[in-house]
Design a protein around this motif. Structure first.
Motif, mmCIF file in Angstrom:
data_model
loop_
_atom_site.group_PDB
_atom_site.id
_atom_site.type_symbol
_atom_site.label_atom_id
_atom_site.label_comp_id
_atom_site.label_asym_id
_atom_site.label_seq_id
_atom_site.Cartn_x
_atom_site.Cartn_y
_atom_site.Cartn_z
ATOM 1 N N THR A 1 0.831 -1.205 0.000
ATOM 2 C CA THR A 1 0.000 0.000 0.000
ATOM 3 C C THR A 1 0.866 1.256 0.000
ATOM 4 O OG1 THR A 1 -1.690 -1.212 1.240
ATOM 5 C CG2 THR A 1 -1.871 1.181 1.193
ATOM 6 N N LEU A 2 1.930 1.253 0.787
ATOM 7 C CA LEU A 2 2.836 2.399 0.812
ATOM 8 C C LEU A 2 3.472 2.641 -0.557
ATOM 9 C CD1 LEU A 2 4.664 2.021 4.243
ATOM 10 C CD2 LEU A 2 3.160 3.888 3.536
ATOM 11 N N CYS A 3 3.800 1.578 -1.250
ATOM 12 C CA CYS A 3 4.397 1.728 -2.577
ATOM 13 C C CYS A 3 3.417 2.355 -3.567
ATOM 14 C CB CYS A 3 4.875 0.374 -3.105
ATOM 15 S SG CYS A 3 6.374 -0.227 -2.290
ATOM 16 N N LEU A 4 2.131 2.149 -3.342
ATOM 17 C CA LEU A 4 1.135 2.799 -4.183
ATOM 18 C C LEU A 4 0.914 4.254 -3.782
ATOM 19 C CD1 LEU A 4 -1.558 -0.033 -4.423
ATOM 20 C CD2 LEU A 4 0.041 0.688 -6.206
ATOM 21 N N LEU A 5 1.104 4.556 -2.493
ATOM 22 C CA LEU A 5 0.807 5.888 -1.981
ATOM 23 C C LEU A 5 1.972 6.858 -2.121
ATOM 24 C CD1 LEU A 5 -1.096 7.799 -0.420
ATOM 25 C CD2 LEU A 5 -0.157 6.842 1.699
ATOM 26 N N LEU A 6 3.183 6.404 -1.856
ATOM 27 C CA LEU A 6 4.331 7.307 -1.804
ATOM 28 C C LEU A 6 4.579 8.085 -3.097
ATOM 29 C CD1 LEU A 6 6.902 5.212 0.275
ATOM 30 C CD2 LEU A 6 5.704 7.295 0.975
ATOM 31 N N PRO A 7 4.416 7.491 -4.285
ATOM 32 C CA PRO A 7 4.675 8.272 -5.498
ATOM 33 C C PRO A 7 3.794 9.504 -5.639
ATOM 34 C CG PRO A 7 4.454 5.945 -6.020
ATOM 35 C CD PRO A 7 4.077 6.093 -4.594
ATOM 36 N N PHE A 8 2.634 9.508 -4.955
ATOM 37 C CA PHE A 8 1.713 10.630 -5.076
ATOM 38 C C PHE A 8 1.888 11.662 -3.963
ATOM 39 C CE2 PHE A 8 -0.453 6.942 -6.987
ATOM 40 C CZ PHE A 8 -0.598 7.412 -8.280
ATOM 41 N N THR A 9 2.682 11.323 -2.948
ATOM 42 C CA THR A 9 2.834 12.242 -1.819
ATOM 43 C C THR A 9 4.240 12.820 -1.694
ATOM 44 O OG1 THR A 9 3.291 10.345 -0.364
ATOM 45 C CG2 THR A 9 1.025 11.117 -0.467
ATOM 46 N N LEU A 10 5.262 12.122 -2.181
ATOM 47 C CA LEU A 10 6.619 12.657 -2.128
ATOM 48 C C LEU A 10 6.818 13.702 -3.221
ATOM 49 C CD1 LEU A 10 8.716 9.417 -1.476
ATOM 50 C CD2 LEU A 10 8.068 11.167 0.167
ATOM 51 N N PRO A 11 7.591 14.753 -2.957
ATOM 52 C CA PRO A 11 7.826 15.788 -3.969
ATOM 53 C C PRO A 11 8.461 15.220 -5.221
ATOM 54 C CG PRO A 11 8.584 16.514 -1.796
ATOM 55 C CD PRO A 11 8.250 15.057 -1.669
ATOM 56 N N ALA A 12 8.096 15.774 -6.362
ATOM 57 C CA ALA A 12 8.642 15.319 -7.642
ATOM 58 C C ALA A 12 10.159 15.484 -7.653
ATOM 59 C CB ALA A 12 8.016 16.117 -8.790
ATOM 60 N N GLY A 13 10.838 14.494 -8.202
ATOM 61 C CA GLY A 13 12.283 14.538 -8.293
ATOM 62 C C GLY A 13 13.007 14.042 -7.061
ATOM 63 N N PRO B 1 11.078 6.913 -10.042
ATOM 64 C CA PRO B 1 9.913 7.061 -10.929
ATOM 65 C C PRO B 1 8.758 6.159 -10.485
ATOM 66 C CG PRO B 1 11.940 6.805 -12.194
ATOM 67 C CD PRO B 1 12.290 6.520 -10.768
ATOM 68 N N ARG B 2 7.560 6.575 -10.836
ATOM 69 C CA ARG B 2 6.381 5.832 -10.413
ATOM 70 C C ARG B 2 6.359 4.375 -10.881
ATOM 71 N NH1 ARG B 2 1.549 10.407 -10.942
ATOM 72 N NH2 ARG B 2 2.275 11.685 -9.183
ATOM 73 N N PRO B 3 6.810 4.058 -12.106
ATOM 74 C CA PRO B 3 6.819 2.642 -12.501
ATOM 75 C C PRO B 3 7.625 1.759 -11.546
ATOM 76 C CG PRO B 3 7.092 4.020 -14.435
ATOM 77 C CD PRO B 3 7.162 4.934 -13.258
ATOM 78 N N VAL B 4 8.686 2.307 -10.942
ATOM 79 C CA VAL B 4 9.482 1.537 -9.989
ATOM 80 C C VAL B 4 8.632 1.209 -8.755
ATOM 81 C CG1 VAL B 4 11.516 1.562 -8.495
ATOM 82 C CG2 VAL B 4 11.643 2.531 -10.813
ATOM 83 N N TRP B 5 7.894 2.207 -8.264
ATOM 84 C CA TRP B 5 7.034 1.977 -7.104
ATOM 85 C C TRP B 5 5.957 0.938 -7.421
ATOM 86 C CZ3 TRP B 5 8.377 3.639 -2.482
ATOM 87 C CH2 TRP B 5 9.160 4.790 -2.349
ATOM 88 N N PHE B 6 5.346 1.069 -8.599
ATOM 89 C CA PHE B 6 4.254 0.165 -8.939
ATOM 90 C C PHE B 6 4.766 -1.262 -9.125
ATOM 91 C CE2 PHE B 6 2.153 4.071 -11.040
ATOM 92 C CZ PHE B 6 1.743 4.520 -9.793
ATOM 93 N N ALA C 1 -4.627 11.111 -2.590
ATOM 94 C CA ALA C 1 -3.263 11.613 -2.726
ATOM 95 C C ALA C 1 -2.972 11.990 -4.176
ATOM 96 C CB ALA C 1 -2.270 10.567 -2.229
ATOM 97 N N ALA C 2 -3.424 11.150 -5.124
ATOM 98 C CA ALA C 2 -3.182 11.436 -6.534
ATOM 99 C C ALA C 2 -3.926 12.689 -6.974
ATOM 100 C CB ALA C 2 -3.608 10.232 -7.382
#
Length: 472
Positions: free
Chosen positions: A207-219, A223-228, A411-412
């Motif tokens: 669940t955290l791997c799905l959530l973190l890409p949308f809450t951590l600052p860009a850069g 990348p999101r594909p890594v999290w997914f 979050a997204a």
């Protein structure tokens, strides 16, 4: 006979859901007061739902085994205490931590609420009790923005958002002594139980791997594909572990009897998409009206208020609808919700400024009515498949799916809306919500075409349900 315990359960639903909904309206005021960035805002909004979801399964399992009364009391106490910390905080990170703790408290309470309803009521009385729970929870979720806007409009930004966070404390102080007095003192099943901590850890990490890409600052994150991809690996690990754990004699969090039930699976997926889409759409519009158009919190809340009225009215009829039409009513209500969200996006993009408020009130009117015909009927159809002794766990998984969807969706959407300006970002956010509702409608359609669900293991006699979706 059971009105007093039911009243306490409804009060708990009102308390925990009003909190999340009213905070959405207070986000702009909180941002300006504490200087919170988009990442902190994302965690303040979505962290509650995340912690809520992760606490549901252990809370439901412990309640089934050892009784619900003191878990309920402890959860409400933790929830209200953390609210005091959040409402008096001077830094955004303190609110983030307090919201996570609040989510854990609320996630412990809610399986006990639905478990108590499952234990005290049967048949149509259970469906009516679940309908009352849906009405109170839904109205609190929708009326929350109005209450938040009223407080901020009356008290100003600095004190308004603090009062919003403290709003649930009086309800908690009232609910605890009433629960001690009126809740049944039964000790639960008394059977040996385990929490399946490795399974919970894998589920939480995914669940955290799905959530973190949308809450951590860009850069500042991969990348999101890594999290997914990491989330997919963790889900595979979870499934493998659960199979091994079941073979060793343990009780996995992915309960086999629930996973084998088509009615339970489909109902949970529908609830997941509908819940996440409805909360995310409300957040997207609320942020847009205040952040981009500069509307006051009260004006934005009044625009969203019609959905509360129609949700309550439709939910009062939901138990009758499910008895007559079954999942077919859920399908058509999902279609209506989808059209209302699409219409909201079109209004934001093309409606003249002078007509936007009235147009959005119309789409909210439809969205609330459709939601009232989805939540209670779908919940009743889904939970009737819970096997004896697992009412809390079944309810926990249903809400877990909803909270994961809400965490990721909100979050997204918050990230999309806050990262840009104008109407385009909110249209993109509403498009995400529309896609979720479309997915839920497809599942409801397929469930209606497949014929009656398996009900042999249902905990109560199923309601008379007509399943032919071509003859509503």
């Amino acid at each position: 006979m059971h009105r007093a315990p039911l009243a306490v359960c409804l009060a708990a639903a009102f308390t925990t859901l009003l909190d999340q909904a009213s905070l959405n309206t207070a986000v702009p005021a909180l941002r300006s007061s504490l200087g919170a960035g988009p990442g902190s805002v994302g965690w303040i909004i979505a962290g509650y739902s995340l912690a809520f979801g992760l606490a549901l399964v252990p809370g439901g399992r412990l309640g089934d085994a050892y009784g619900r009364k003191w878990l309920f009391v402890g959860g409400i106490t933790v929830f209200s205490s953390a609210a005091i910390v959040a409402g008096t905080a001077r830094h955004a990170w303190v609110i983030v931590v307090a919201r996570l703790v609040q989510g854990l408290g609320a996630g412990t309470v809610n399986p006990q609420v639905i478990g108590i309803i499952q234990e005290l009521f049967t048949g149509r009385e259970r469906t009516r009790a679940l309908g009352a729970y849906a009405i109170v929870g839904g109205v609190s979720a929708v009326i929350g923005p109005f209450v938040g806007g009223l407080l901020i409009g009356t008290l100003g930004n600095e004190y308004g958002w603090r009062c919003v966070l403290l709003l649930n404390v009086p309800f908690g102080l009232l609910t605890v002594p009433l629960a001690i007095r009126w809740f049944p003192a039964r000790a639960g099943s008394g059977r040996r139980t385990t929490l399946d901590l490795p399974g919970l850890a894998a589920l939480g990490a995914a669940t955290l791997c799905l959530l973190l890409p949308f809450t951590l600052p860009a850069g500042q994150c991969p990348p999101r594909p890594v999290w997914f991809a990491t989330a997919a690996v963790l889900v595979a690990v979870l499934i493998a572990w659960e199979r091994r754990y079941a073979r060793s004699g343990g009780t996995p969090i992915l309960m086999p009897s629930l996973l084998r039930s088509r009615g339970y699976r489909n109902g949970t997926v529908i609830a997941m998409f509908q819940f996440g889409a409805s909360l995310s759409a409300a957040l997207a519009l609320t942020l847009y009206l205040q952040e981009s158009l500069g509307w006051s919190a009260l004006r934005a809340a009044l625009t969203m208020l019609p959905s509360a009225v129609t949700f309550a009215a439709a939910s009062a009829l939901g138990w009758r609808v499910v008895g007559r039409y079954g999942r077919v009513s859920v399908f058509w209500a999902l279609v209506a919700s989808l059209l209302a969200v699409v219409a909201s996006g079109v209004a934001v993009a093309h409606a003249p400024a002078a007509h936007l408020e009235l147009t959005l009130m119309g789409t909210q009117f439809v969205l609330g009515a459709a939601g009232g015909l989805i939540v209670s009927p779908n919940q009743a159809l889904t939970l009737m498949h819970a096997p004896p002794g697992a009412a809390g766990l079944a309810a926990a998984f249903l809400q877990l799916a909803q909270r994961i969807s809400a965490s990721v969706g909100m979050a997204a959407v918050a990230g999309l809306v806050l990262a840009g300006s104008g109407g385009t970002p909110v249209v993109h956010g509403l498009a995400v919500c529309a896609a979720m509702l479309a997915a839920g409608a497809v599942v409801a359609w397929r469930d209606g075409r497949a014929g009656p669900s398996d009900v042999a293991g249902a905990a109560t006699t199923p309601l008379p349900v007509r399943r032919n979706i071509h003859r509503p």
